[in-house]
Write a protein that holds these residues in place. Structure first.
Motif, PDB file in Angstrom:
ATOM      1  N   TYR A  32       0.851  -1.186   0.000  1.00 34.36           N
ATOM      2  CA  TYR A  32       0.000   0.000   0.000  1.00 34.36           C
ATOM      3  C   TYR A  32       0.891   1.241   0.000  1.00 34.36           C
ATOM      4  N   THR A  33       0.553   2.206  -0.830  1.00 35.41           N
ATOM      5  CA  THR A  33       1.285   3.466  -0.900  1.00 35.41           C
ATOM      6  C   THR A  33       0.496   4.534  -0.155  1.00 35.41           C
ATOM      7  N   PHE A  34       1.074   5.072   0.908  1.00 35.51           N
ATOM      8  CA  PHE A  34       0.379   6.081   1.705  1.00 35.51           C
ATOM      9  C   PHE A  34       0.271   7.392   0.933  1.00 35.51           C
ATOM     10  N   PRO A  35      -0.770   8.186   1.211  1.00 31.79           N
ATOM     11  CA  PRO A  35      -0.921   9.483   0.539  1.00 31.79           C
ATOM     12  C   PRO A  35       0.312  10.361   0.730  1.00 31.79           C
ATOM     13  N   LYS A  36       0.675  11.112  -0.300  1.00 30.50           N
ATOM     14  CA  LYS A  36       1.841  11.984  -0.217  1.00 30.50           C
ATOM     15  C   LYS A  36       1.588  13.178   0.700  1.00 30.50           C
ATOM     16  N   GLN A  37       0.333  13.591   0.792  1.00 25.52           N
ATOM     17  CA  GLN A  37       0.004  14.742   1.628  1.00 25.52           C
ATOM     18  C   GLN A  37       0.053  14.329   3.093  1.00 25.52           C
ATOM     19  N   SER A  38       1.034  14.846   3.838  1.00 28.03           N
ATOM     20  CA  SER A  38       1.206  14.491   5.239  1.00 28.03           C
ATOM     21  C   SER A  38       1.999  15.593   5.927  1.00 28.03           C
ATOM     22  N   PHE A  39       2.140  15.494   7.233  1.00 26.86           N
ATOM     23  CA  PHE A  39       2.993  16.433   7.960  1.00 26.86           C
ATOM     24  C   PHE A  39       3.609  15.747   9.166  1.00 26.86           C
ATOM     25  N   GLU A  40       4.795  16.218   9.543  1.00 28.73           N
ATOM     26  CA  GLU A  40       5.486  15.698  10.713  1.00 28.73           C
ATOM     27  C   GLU A  40       4.802  16.228  11.969  1.00 28.73           C
ATOM     28  N   ASP A  41       4.679  15.360  13.004  1.00 22.86           N
ATOM     29  CA  ASP A  41       3.955  15.783  14.196  1.00 22.86           C
ATOM     30  C   ASP A  41       4.431  15.022  15.429  1.00 22.86           C
ATOM     31  N   PHE A  42       4.180  15.609  16.582  1.00 28.08           N
ATOM     32  CA  PHE A  42       4.352  14.935  17.865  1.00 28.08           C
ATOM     33  C   PHE A  42       3.139  14.043  18.080  1.00 28.08           C
ATOM     34  N   LEU A  43       3.355  12.736  18.257  1.00 30.92           N
ATOM     35  CA  LEU A  43       2.243  11.787  18.357  1.00 30.92           C
ATOM     36  C   LEU A  43       1.880  11.432  19.791  1.00 30.92           C
ATOM     37  N   GLY A  44       2.798  11.607  20.712  1.00 32.52           N
ATOM     38  CA  GLY A  44       2.500  11.249  22.095  1.00 32.52           C
ATOM     39  C   GLY A  44       3.768  10.990  22.876  1.00 32.52           C
ATOM     40  N   LYS A  45       3.585  10.443  24.072  1.00 31.59           N
ATOM     41  CA  LYS A  45       4.720  10.173  24.951  1.00 31.59           C
ATOM     42  C   LYS A  45       4.686   8.712  25.369  1.00 31.59           C
ATOM     43  N   GLY A  46       5.806   8.024  25.216  1.00 28.82           N
ATOM     44  CA  GLY A  46       5.926   6.642  25.646  1.00 28.82           C
ATOM     45  C   GLY A  46       6.778   6.546  26.896  1.00 28.82           C
ATOM     46  N   PHE A  47       6.995   5.323  27.380  1.00 31.68           N
ATOM     47  CA  PHE A  47       7.792   5.125  28.582  1.00 31.68           C
ATOM     48  C   PHE A  47       9.225   5.612  28.389  1.00 31.68           C
ATOM     49  N   ASN A  48       9.688   5.617  27.154  1.00 28.21           N
ATOM     50  CA  ASN A  48      11.086   5.941  26.902  1.00 28.21           C
ATOM     51  C   ASN A  48      11.292   7.275  26.184  1.00 28.21           C
ATOM     52  N   GLY A  49      10.256   8.101  26.133  1.00 29.59           N
ATOM     53  CA  GLY A  49      10.447   9.406  25.514  1.00 29.59           C
ATOM     54  C   GLY A  49       9.322   9.779  24.571  1.00 29.59           C
ATOM     55  N   ASP A  50       9.502  10.928  23.920  1.00 26.43           N
ATOM     56  CA  ASP A  50       8.488  11.435  22.995  1.00 26.43           C
ATOM     57  C   ASP A  50       8.429  10.573  21.736  1.00 26.43           C
ATOM     58  N   ILE A  51       7.233  10.489  21.158  1.00 25.03           N
ATOM     59  CA  ILE A  51       7.000   9.714  19.948  1.00 25.03           C
ATOM     60  C   ILE A  51       6.641  10.675  18.825  1.00 25.03           C
TER      61      ILE A  51
END
Length: 444
Positions: free
Chosen positions: A225-244
């Motif tokens: 599957y080819t994901f859409p080209k339209q996207s943006f970089e983002d902060f997704l959340g926080k895990g036990f070992n740091g930011d995601i």
């Protein structure tokens, strides 16, 4: 500031605490009901740990019970403690923690585990209370589900735990669609032929009610599957070992079984954040709370079934934060406000103190307890970033209203509300009061 103490005890509980496996049902009622708070699509429940009232996130995506914040509690005793090292999502390595057994955990005086194992995170930075706006002390997962049928009603904000000695009525169950899931490391996975924008993809999705997004998809695990080209970089959340971190994009549609979702937003974590994941075979991602809130759910772990029934949220449009900022609730503070004096009086309550003074100035000073909302993350080149807002700015007014008018959830809803909507922020930066204006902009 309130300090707290964790008392580490190596004495054993009486043998009664070791004669049972997991939570037991101590009631003749057909079901026990637990109210919950729904914030950012996440489910938060009250419980007791060794006699102390706490709030935990219910998370089907974790195997163990985890405790990481006691900032508002004076004392809590843990038993049979040993040091361990933990790993999880995020880009860092191991973090130090404790493992404690022989703990009593109680829901609603009727659902009780008298020998509960808890993992304690020692890093004070790992605390997501600020991101949801209420004190959150930990996470509970598999142990909560494994012995009972558990219904989660996202409309009434209630969890029903059913008495295992009673069968659910056929009339009730006939309204639900039954889905089979697989348990791997005590986590539920839906194995199916999914459809992304009319392209079929076979794999497994973790059924993760502790994830607020609709879907997390792992691009390196989806080859056809080819994901859409339209996207943006983002902060997704926080895990036990740091930011995601990762990307966000939008699919035209996503389908499984009899269900189709139009224009869902999906998160694609970067490979660094996934380096510590224990992969289930053929796992391609996770399904989260933005999907589950559209259903009433009944989890039946003993038979590996999930029953789903559409609710009034099913056709709600999918939204995302268009501002580019993540705001955290960083506590409360007393603020002095000056008002014109109309009468002479003194009042006190839990959130304010007012005092009035006679004299030529005729001024009333009112001390009000207000939340502290801080910009925790800001996306580069987002509307908020381009306006001049910065990380660590303290928000004092939004669209002309004092911040005390808003809950954190209401602020987040505003930042998702409408493409082109004008947003005015008044902030404190050091000793300066500053104003900024930006417009929400959809880039997907």
């Amino acid at each position: 500031m309130k300090f707290f103490w964790i008392i580490l005890s190596f004495f054993l509980f009486p043998s009664l605490f070791y004669g049972q496996e997991g939570f037991q049902y101590y009631s003749k009622k057909k079901k026990i009901t637990i109210p919950f708070k729904l914030i950012n699509n996440l489910v938060f429940v009250p419980l007791e740990v060794n006699g102390v009232d706490l709030t935990f996130l219910v998370d089907s995506g974790v195997e163990e019970s985890i405790l990481f914040s006691l900032e508002d509690k004076e004392e809590l005793t843990f038993n049979n403690v040993e040091k361990i090292m933990l790993r999880g999502l995020g880009s860092s390595d191991y973090i130090e923690g404790l493992k404690s057994s022989g703990n009593q955990v109680v829901f609603n005086d009727a659902i009780i585990d008298q020998n509960h194992e808890i993992y304690i995170i020692l890093d004070e930075e790992l605390n997501f209370s600020g991101s949801v706006g209420i004190p959150v002390n930990g996470i509970i997962g598999y142990q909560f589900f494994k012995n009972f049928k558990v219904e989660i009603d996202y409309v009434s904000h209630k969890i029903h735990i059913y008495n295992p000695s009673h069968e659910l009525k056929r009339k009730k169950m006939s309204k639900f669609k039954k889905l089979d899931f697989l348990l791997h490391n005590n986590k539920p996975y839906l194995a199916s032929l999914f459809e992304f924008d009319s392209q079929k993809v076979e794999g497994k999705l973790l059924l993760d009610i502790g994830n607020s997004d609709a879907f997390w998809l792992f691009a390196n695990k989806i080859s056809n599957y080819t994901f859409p080209k339209q996207s943006f970089e983002d902060f997704l959340g926080k895990g036990f070992n740091g930011d995601i971190f990762g990307k966000r994009t939008k699919l035209g549609s996503f389908s499984f079984d009899d269900f189709t979702f139009k224009n869902p937003y999906v998160a694609i974590p970067d490979s660094t954040s996934l380096q510590n994941v224990k992969w289930a075979e053929n796992r391609i991602g996770s399904m989260g709370g933005e999907i589950f809130k559209r259903f009433t759910l009944i989890f039946d772990y003993q038979n590996s079934n999930l029953y789903v029934k559409k609710n009034k949220n099913y056709k709600q449009p999918f939204e995302y934060n268009m501002s580019g900022i993540e705001i955290n609730h960083a506590g409360l503070q007393w603020i002095q406000e000056e008002e014109s004096l109309n009468t002479n009086f003194v009042t006190r309550d839990k959130t304010s103190y007012e005092s009035s003074f006679r004299g030529s100035e005729k001024v009333k000073y009112k001390f009000v307890l207000k939340p502290i909302f801080v910009i925790a993350h800001i996306r580069k080149n987002s509307p908020a970033d381009l306006s001049g807002l910065k990380k660590d700015d303290i928000v004092v007014r939004i669209n002309g209203y004092g911040i005390e008018r808003y809950s954190l959830q209401e602020v987040n809803a505003l930042l998702k509300s409408q493409d082109g909507k004008k947003i005015n922020f008044e902030i404190d930066r050091g000793n300066r009061r500053m104003k900024f204006t930006f417009y929400l902009k959809s880039i997907l």
